[in-house]
Design a protein around this motif. Structure first.
Motif, short mmCIF file in Angstrom:
data_model
loop_
_atom_site.label_atom_id
_atom_site.label_comp_id
_atom_site.label_asym_id
_atom_site.label_seq_id
_atom_site.Cartn_x
_atom_site.Cartn_y
_atom_site.Cartn_z
N ASP A 170 0.83 -1.20 0.00
CA ASP A 170 0.00 0.00 0.00
C ASP A 170 0.86 1.25 0.00
OD1 ASP A 170 -2.72 -1.20 2.16
OD2 ASP A 170 -2.12 -1.70 0.11
N GLY A 171 1.90 1.25 0.83
CA GLY A 171 2.78 2.42 0.91
C GLY A 171 3.41 2.73 -0.44
N VAL A 172 3.92 1.69 -1.10
CA VAL A 172 4.58 1.90 -2.41
C VAL A 172 3.56 2.39 -3.45
CG1 VAL A 172 5.73 0.72 -4.33
CG2 VAL A 172 6.45 0.26 -1.98
N LEU A 173 2.38 1.77 -3.45
CA LEU A 173 1.37 2.17 -4.44
C LEU A 173 0.88 3.60 -4.20
CD1 LEU A 173 -0.78 -1.07 -4.83
CD2 LEU A 173 0.92 -0.13 -6.41
N LEU A 174 0.63 3.95 -2.94
CA LEU A 174 0.18 5.31 -2.64
C LEU A 174 1.25 6.33 -3.02
CD1 LEU A 174 -1.61 4.70 0.77
CD2 LEU A 174 -2.68 5.60 -1.30
N ALA A 175 2.50 5.96 -2.77
CA ALA A 175 3.59 6.88 -3.12
C ALA A 175 3.67 7.04 -4.64
CB ALA A 175 4.92 6.37 -2.57
N TYR A 176 3.52 5.91 -5.36
CA TYR A 176 3.67 6.01 -6.81
C TYR A 176 2.50 6.74 -7.46
CZ TYR A 176 4.85 5.22 -11.59
OH TYR A 176 5.19 5.45 -12.92
N TYR A 177 1.28 6.29 -7.16
CA TYR A 177 0.11 6.81 -7.89
C TYR A 177 -0.46 8.09 -7.31
CZ TYR A 177 -0.12 2.61 -10.73
OH TYR A 177 0.16 1.62 -11.62
N GLU A 178 -0.21 8.34 -6.02
CA GLU A 178 -0.73 9.56 -5.41
C GLU A 178 0.38 10.58 -5.15
OE1 GLU A 178 -3.96 9.88 -4.91
OE2 GLU A 178 -4.48 7.82 -5.41
N GLY A 179 1.62 10.16 -5.28
CA GLY A 179 2.73 11.06 -5.00
C GLY A 179 2.83 11.45 -3.54
N LEU A 180 2.39 10.59 -2.63
CA LEU A 180 2.41 10.94 -1.21
C LEU A 180 3.83 10.91 -0.65
CD1 LEU A 180 -0.72 9.13 0.30
CD2 LEU A 180 -0.56 11.33 -0.86
N THR A 181 4.11 11.86 0.23
CA THR A 181 5.40 11.90 0.94
C THR A 181 5.27 11.02 2.19
OG1 THR A 181 4.63 13.75 2.26
CG2 THR A 181 5.81 14.27 0.22
N HIS A 182 6.39 10.83 2.90
CA HIS A 182 6.34 10.07 4.16
C HIS A 182 5.29 10.66 5.10
CE1 HIS A 182 10.74 8.54 3.66
NE2 HIS A 182 9.89 7.68 3.16
N GLN A 183 5.33 11.98 5.28
CA GLN A 183 4.40 12.64 6.20
C GLN A 183 2.95 12.41 5.81
OE1 GLN A 183 4.22 13.79 9.03
NE2 GLN A 183 6.39 13.96 9.51
N GLU A 184 2.70 12.49 4.51
CA GLU A 184 1.32 12.29 4.04
C GLU A 184 0.91 10.84 4.22
OE1 GLU A 184 2.10 13.88 0.19
OE2 GLU A 184 1.18 15.82 0.65
N LEU A 185 1.85 9.93 4.08
CA LEU A 185 1.55 8.51 4.31
C LEU A 185 1.24 8.29 5.79
CD1 LEU A 185 4.26 6.88 2.01
CD2 LEU A 185 1.79 6.54 1.81
N VAL A 186 1.95 9.02 6.65
CA VAL A 186 1.67 8.92 8.10
C VAL A 186 0.20 9.23 8.36
CG1 VAL A 186 2.03 10.20 10.26
CG2 VAL A 186 4.00 9.35 8.97
N SER A 187 -0.30 10.33 7.77
CA SER A 187 -1.71 10.71 7.95
C SER A 187 -2.63 9.67 7.33
CB SER A 187 -2.02 12.04 7.28
OG SER A 187 -1.09 13.00 7.65
N HIS A 188 -2.29 9.28 6.12
CA HIS A 188 -3.20 8.41 5.39
C HIS A 188 -3.25 7.00 5.97
CE1 HIS A 188 -5.68 7.34 2.00
NE2 HIS A 188 -4.96 6.24 1.86
N MET A 189 -2.08 6.49 6.38
CA MET A 189 -2.05 5.11 6.86
C MET A 189 -2.17 5.05 8.38
SD MET A 189 0.85 3.62 4.21
CE MET A 189 0.34 1.91 4.26
N ASP A 190 -2.22 6.24 9.00
CA ASP A 190 -2.39 6.32 10.44
C ASP A 190 -1.35 5.48 11.19
OD1 ASP A 190 -5.04 5.65 12.85
OD2 ASP A 190 -3.56 7.26 12.72
#
Lengths: 258, 188
Positions: B142-162
């Motif tokens: 999920d982390g890799v896919l969100l980073a690739y397709y949504e361009g999420l940063t670490h910080q944004e992944l923190v929020s999104h993946m809680d």
């Protein structure tokens, strides 16, 4: 000293490269990595690897045709001399350009600093009499010629055009180190008139063509003209007047036949 | 979509200043790059701006491409994606939430991206990464896919993946490591 000089990348470094491509490497670390790329072959190879592998994820998306205007904008920004664009540019210049007396000439170069790399102009006669055309002796002699030379880098461009010119042929002898985000733009400046935009000035080595809008083509045959090149911002489209420092100026010489 | 050899030829010609080759390269590849940009930027206006910028860059950088660096199409896609990430870092699009990773994973299952007669190399690459993504732990994937397709940063992944920052970083790093190992086996 890069750890790759002793062989393969460390795992940490390889993962930095992967995260750089993925886009999750933080801003400072990304900038550091970018600075290291030119000198680190193993790092570059790792970045290439991840670009290729992760790039495949982009292929999973169904293609979507972009609007035609996108290509038009690209061609405009790059000054591509493709027929439809050339015609459009010609008509725009034909419509907006006005004749201006010599005293107002400076207003067409507002706020420009003449770059230090303008050097002594090479006269067209030198070009015609030099050995440059040895290999093209079977080809017709050009009627118009100019040489642009940058003394700082030693780069030069030979510019020729036939009788009744529709385009200028620009042969770049070597690649010019164009700064990131910049574009060089070429202008034809007939005596006592405003400069006319004729296209992107090439930085890559080899032969290039600059289509001449009809007004420019006419002027070149009727009055002494200068070829001028400015350094401009690539993200700002070319406008009807120069928007950056003048790099070089060279007269366009006329070969007298008969 | 032109095949690999044709794209390589057009890129080389573009590097030599061949405008017609560049136009053909654009005609052949822009719809794929536009799809990627629309996905990441979510706005046709921003995607069109990014597409322009990407092809300007491709024109300028065509001479840096060589087949050893990877497939021509993935090289082009990467250039477009970097441009999207640059724009994202300046302004996150006005979208409520990124798509759920499961939807993205579903996207990977369908073959909608490539036509049935697609050239083999691209299909193999896509199959390989799909297969290897499925071997990752769910949060790594999920982390890799969100980073690739949504361009999420670490910080944004923190929020999104809680999840805490250290955990998210570890998911990404381990996910990429596992991907590399798997791809080496699958593609050997």
């Amino acid at each position: 000293m890069s750890d790759s000089q002793n062989g393969a990348l460390s795992q940490e470094r390889a993962l930095d490269a992967a995260e750089y491509v993925l886009g999750t490497l933080d801003s400072d670390a990304s900038k550091r990595l970018e600075r290291e790329l030119p000198d680190d072959g193993a790092l570059r190879a790792e970045v290439d690897y991840w670009q290729d592998r992760l790039g495949a994820l982009g292929l999973a998306l169904a293609p979507v045709e972009p609007p035609a205007e996108v290509w038009q904008a690209i061609a405009e920004r790059l000054g591509l001399g493709l027929d439809e664009i050339g015609t459009r540019r010609a008509s725009r210049h034909g419509g907006r350009r006005t004749k201006t007396p010599a005293t107002s000439r400076s207003r067409f170069w507002p706020g420009l600093a003449i770059a230090a790399s303008i050097v002594a102009v090479v006269l067209a006669a030198v070009l015609f009499n030099s050995g440059v055309y040895e290999q093209t002796r079977t080809a017709p002699q050009p009627a118009y010629a100019s040489v642009v030379y940058d003394k700082d880098t030693g780069n030069s461009w030979l510019v020729t055009a036939p009788e009744d010119p529709q385009q200028l042929v620009v042969t770049a002898m070597g690649r010019y180190p164009l700064p990131e985000g910049k574009v060089m733009r070429a202008w034809l400046k007939p005596a006592d008139e405003a400069p006319i935009y004729i296209g992107t000035w090439p930085y890559k080595a080899g032969k290039h063509r600059l289509k001449l809008p009809p007004d420019a083509a006419k002027d070149i045959t009727q009055k002494p003209s200068q070829l001028m090149v400015t350094m401009e911002d690539a993200s700002v489209p070319a406008s009807s007047s120069p928007n950056g420092p003048l790099l070089w100026a060279s007269p366009v010489g006329r070969q007298h036949t008969g | 979509m032109a095949d690999r050899e044709q794209l390589i030829e057009w890129l080389a010609a573009t590097a030599a200043g061949d405008e017609k080759a560049f136009q053909r390269l654009y005609a052949s590849t822009s719809s794929q790059l536009y799809a990627v940009l629309l996905r990441i930027l979510r706005s046709p206006d921003r995607a069109q701006d990014a597409l322009q910028d990407a092809y300007i860059r491709i024109w300028q950088k065509a001479d840096t491409y060589s087949p050893e660096r990877g497939a021509p199409l993935t090289w082009l896609v990467s250039i477009a994606r970097y441009r999207a990430l640059d724009l994202l870092r300046r302004k996150r699009p006005e979208v409520a939430m990124p798509e759920e990773p499961d939807m993205i994973a579903t996207l990977l299952e369908d073959d909608q991206g490539l036509s049935p007669l697609e050239e083999n190399e691209n299909q193999q690459s896509l199959d390989a990464i799909r297969e290897c993504l499925s071997t990752l732990a769910p949060q790594q994937r999920d982390g890799v896919l969100l980073a690739y397709y949504e361009g999420l940063t670490h910080q944004e992944l923190v929020s999104h993946m809680d999840a805490p920052l250290g955990t998210v970083k570890s998911w990404i790093r381990r996910g990429l490591l596992r991907l590399r190992e798997c791809l080496a086996e699958v593609l050997s």
